[in-house]
Enzyme design. Structure first.
Site, mmCIF file in Angstrom:
data_model
loop_
_atom_site.group_PDB
_atom_site.id
_atom_site.type_symbol
_atom_site.label_atom_id
_atom_site.label_comp_id
_atom_site.label_asym_id
_atom_site.label_seq_id
_atom_site.Cartn_x
_atom_site.Cartn_y
_atom_site.Cartn_z
ATOM 1 N N GLY A 118 -0.749 -2.275 -12.389
ATOM 2 C CA GLY A 118 -2.019 -1.718 -12.883
ATOM 3 C C GLY A 118 -2.687 -2.558 -14.015
ATOM 4 N N ARG B 47 12.760 -5.214 -14.920
ATOM 5 C CA ARG B 47 11.714 -5.068 -15.992
ATOM 6 C C ARG B 47 12.708 -5.197 -17.459
ATOM 7 N NH1 ARG B 47 8.483 0.360 -14.612
ATOM 8 N NH2 ARG B 47 6.742 -0.664 -13.552
ATOM 9 N N GLY C 141 1.363 -4.111 -6.506
ATOM 10 C CA GLY C 141 2.641 -3.498 -5.920
ATOM 11 C C GLY C 141 2.985 -3.893 -4.492
ATOM 12 N N LYS D 112 -7.453 0.796 0.602
ATOM 13 C CA LYS D 112 -8.631 1.690 0.437
ATOM 14 C C LYS D 112 -9.480 0.585 -0.264
ATOM 15 C CE LYS D 112 -7.330 6.536 0.105
ATOM 16 N NZ LYS D 112 -6.924 7.640 -0.896
HETATM 17 P P1 AMP Z 1 -3.169 -0.293 -1.408
HETATM 18 O O1 AMP Z 1 -2.230 0.643 -2.406
HETATM 19 O O2 AMP Z 1 -4.291 0.221 -1.617
HETATM 20 O O3 AMP Z 1 -2.990 -1.687 -1.872
HETATM 21 O O4 AMP Z 1 -2.522 -0.059 -0.121
HETATM 22 C C1 AMP Z 1 -1.207 -0.448 0.516
HETATM 23 C C2 AMP Z 1 -1.087 0.268 1.810
HETATM 24 O O5 AMP Z 1 -2.021 -0.024 2.849
HETATM 25 C C3 AMP Z 1 0.325 -0.018 2.471
HETATM 26 O O6 AMP Z 1 1.048 1.079 2.505
HETATM 27 C C4 AMP Z 1 -0.070 -0.183 3.858
HETATM 28 O O7 AMP Z 1 0.839 0.245 4.852
HETATM 29 C C5 AMP Z 1 -1.459 0.187 3.995
HETATM 30 N N1 AMP Z 1 -2.271 -0.567 5.007
HETATM 31 C C6 AMP Z 1 -2.415 -1.838 5.261
HETATM 32 N N2 AMP Z 1 -3.322 -2.018 6.177
HETATM 33 C C7 AMP Z 1 -3.335 -0.575 6.977
HETATM 34 C C8 AMP Z 1 -4.094 -0.293 7.914
HETATM 35 N N3 AMP Z 1 -4.779 -1.170 8.776
HETATM 36 N N4 AMP Z 1 -4.008 1.008 8.291
HETATM 37 C C9 AMP Z 1 -3.440 1.807 7.404
HETATM 38 N N5 AMP Z 1 -2.904 1.542 6.413
HETATM 39 C C10 AMP Z 1 -2.777 0.301 6.120
#
Ligand code: AMP
Length: 419
Positions: free
Chosen positions: A399, A35, A376, A220
């Site tokens: 963010g 940064r 991220g 999610k």
């Molecule tokens: P996010 O912060 O919502 O972008 O989620 C990122 C995280 O999603 C990473 O740590 C991944 O390991 C997890 N992820 C990706 N695909 C899957 C999956 N099929 N099942 C569980 N976790 C997942």
């Protein structure tokens, strides 16, 4: 707003809001200076143009004035090394030292102010004990808002112009990111980092060449709803991978075993799919998956259709047919936005989908597409696979970047743009 390249900095003191919120170890050594490094082009440009710089930032989330662990003083040695000059330090951003040091700053000199967030006025939020009553909270709110005006005015009084280069905090309406700009109606501008972020995100969201493909992944759906809603009116293809794909597959009646699912979002997933169809957007949900019998790198694995995952198994990556299909779509795209991994890429046995998609995006970029990677985990993924320099732009905005692709105008950006 002014342009950093054409503004005359001769003899001017520039207040630069930087994002120096760097990680420190237990001995207060910087463990990742990315940064700070990102703000150097802006600082160097102003110094080389005959100006002086007053750097201000937050560091961590201090609860009160003077928490030693969160002092920006720890950054002085590194800054002196990379800027190759002495860095003066004002040990209280609102104190007499800040007033005196800024008043006496000569062209080419650098002053760093102590952590802005030592003062609750920076965020404009009262710090109250949990036991505070509603009346106390209401009174404190009024008090802090009034004090914030004084804080902002004083900060502005140190300088002749204002440069915002802290994209990572541009989504916060804080004194130093959004309010102070009003004191410099004819002398405010973006720094280079901020300018790059804003112009590259604008290029994708408002000037995209078609076909435009967005790739969304991660855990999610719930955290990506606004992004999906904003993108649906802009993209030709929307790829939904990662854990979030299973909510869509279940919403269509598929069998997903023990894969990640947000049951309260099934209706929303159906609405998104219906909305996409109306708009003529091609929603692509991976057709096969690498399923595992446990959430572990050494679990047993099998490839199966993504809507026929057996009970006791969970989909942790996209499968080979999906990789092939998604790669074809990406290679035929002219604009690509990628946010979120395709699988649990942190585990070697479930990283292939994310890696191959990153490679396809790199391939499309080599063929002339414009690709932006942000958020991220996708940034971590392109770095892990050494592909950061093979895509057009990697946003470090976190963010702030996510709020931008949700379609929001960030307070820190608006404050510079508005008259
Ligand atoms: P996010 O912060 O919502 O972008 O989620 C990122 C995280 O999603 C990473 O740590 C991944 O390991 C997890 N992820 C990706 N695909 C899957 C999956 N099929 N099942 C569980 N976790 C997942």
């Amino acid at each position: 707003m002014k342009n950093i390249d054409t503004y005359d900095f001769t003899g001017k003191r520039a207040l630069i809001r930087v994002d120096f919120n760097v990680p420190l170890d237990d001995n207060q050594n910087i463990t990742d200076a990315t940064r700070i490094d990102a703000a150097l082009p802006t600082i160097r440009k102003i110094l080389a143009s005959g100006g002086s710089t007053i750097l201000c930032s937050h560091l961590g989330r201090p609860k009160k004035i003077g928490e030693p662990k969160l002092s920006l003083r720890h950054l002085v040695p590194y800054l002196e090394k990379v800027l190759n000059t002495t860095v003066k330090f004002a040990d209280d951003c609102m104190g007499q030292s800040a007033v005196d040091l800024s008043a006496n700053l000569k062209p080419g000199e650098v002053l760093l102010l102590e952590n802005l967030r030592y003062y609750e006025e920076e965020e404009g939020k009262a710090r109250l004990p949990e036991t505070a009553t509603d009346e106390e909270k209401a009174a404190a709110k009024v008090r802090v808002k009034a004090a914030q005006k004084e804080f902002t005015k004083k900060l502005a009084s140190y300088a002749d112009c204002y440069v915002n280069d802290a994209y990572g905090t541009a989504h916060r309406a804080h004194a130093s990111t959004a309010l102070v700009a009003a004191y410099f109606p004819n002398d405010k501008m973006f720094g280079y980092l901020m300018n790059n972020e804003v112009s590259n995100i604008t290029k994708v969201l408002h000037e995209a060449q078609h076909p435009f493909t967005a790739v969304l992944g991660g855990a999610k759906v719930s955290s990506k709803i606004e992004i999906i809603n904003n993108l649906l009116s802009k993209v030709d293809n929307l790829i939904i991978g990662g854990g979030m794909m299973f909510t869509f597959i279940k919403a269509k009646g598929g069998k997903i075993g023990g894969s990640l699912v947000e049951t309260e979002y099934l209706d929303l997933a159906r609405n998104i799919m219906a909305g996409a169809e109306k708009l003529g957007v091609n929603i692509i949900i991976p057709s096969d998956a690498v399923a595992a019998n446990a959430f572990a790198d050494d679990a047993e694995r099998q490839i199966c259709k993504s809507d026929e995952i057996p009970d006791g198994w969970l989909g942790l990556d996209i499968g080979p047919d999906s990789i092939k299909h998604l790669s074809e779509v990406l290679l035929g795209s002219k604009t690509i936005l990628w946010n979120g991994p395709m699988g649990v890429f942190e585990m070697c046995n479930f990283q292939k989908g994310t890696k191959e998609i990153a490679l396809a995006i790199a391939g499309a970029t080599a063929n002339g597409a414009f690709s932006l990677v942000g958020g991220g985990d996708s940034v971590a993924a392109v770095n892990k696979f050494h592909l950061a320099d093979k895509v057009s732009y990697v946003s470090t905005g976190g963010g702030a970047m996510l709020e931008s692709i949700e379609g929001k105008v960030l307070p820190g950006v608006k404050a510079i743009l508005e008259d």
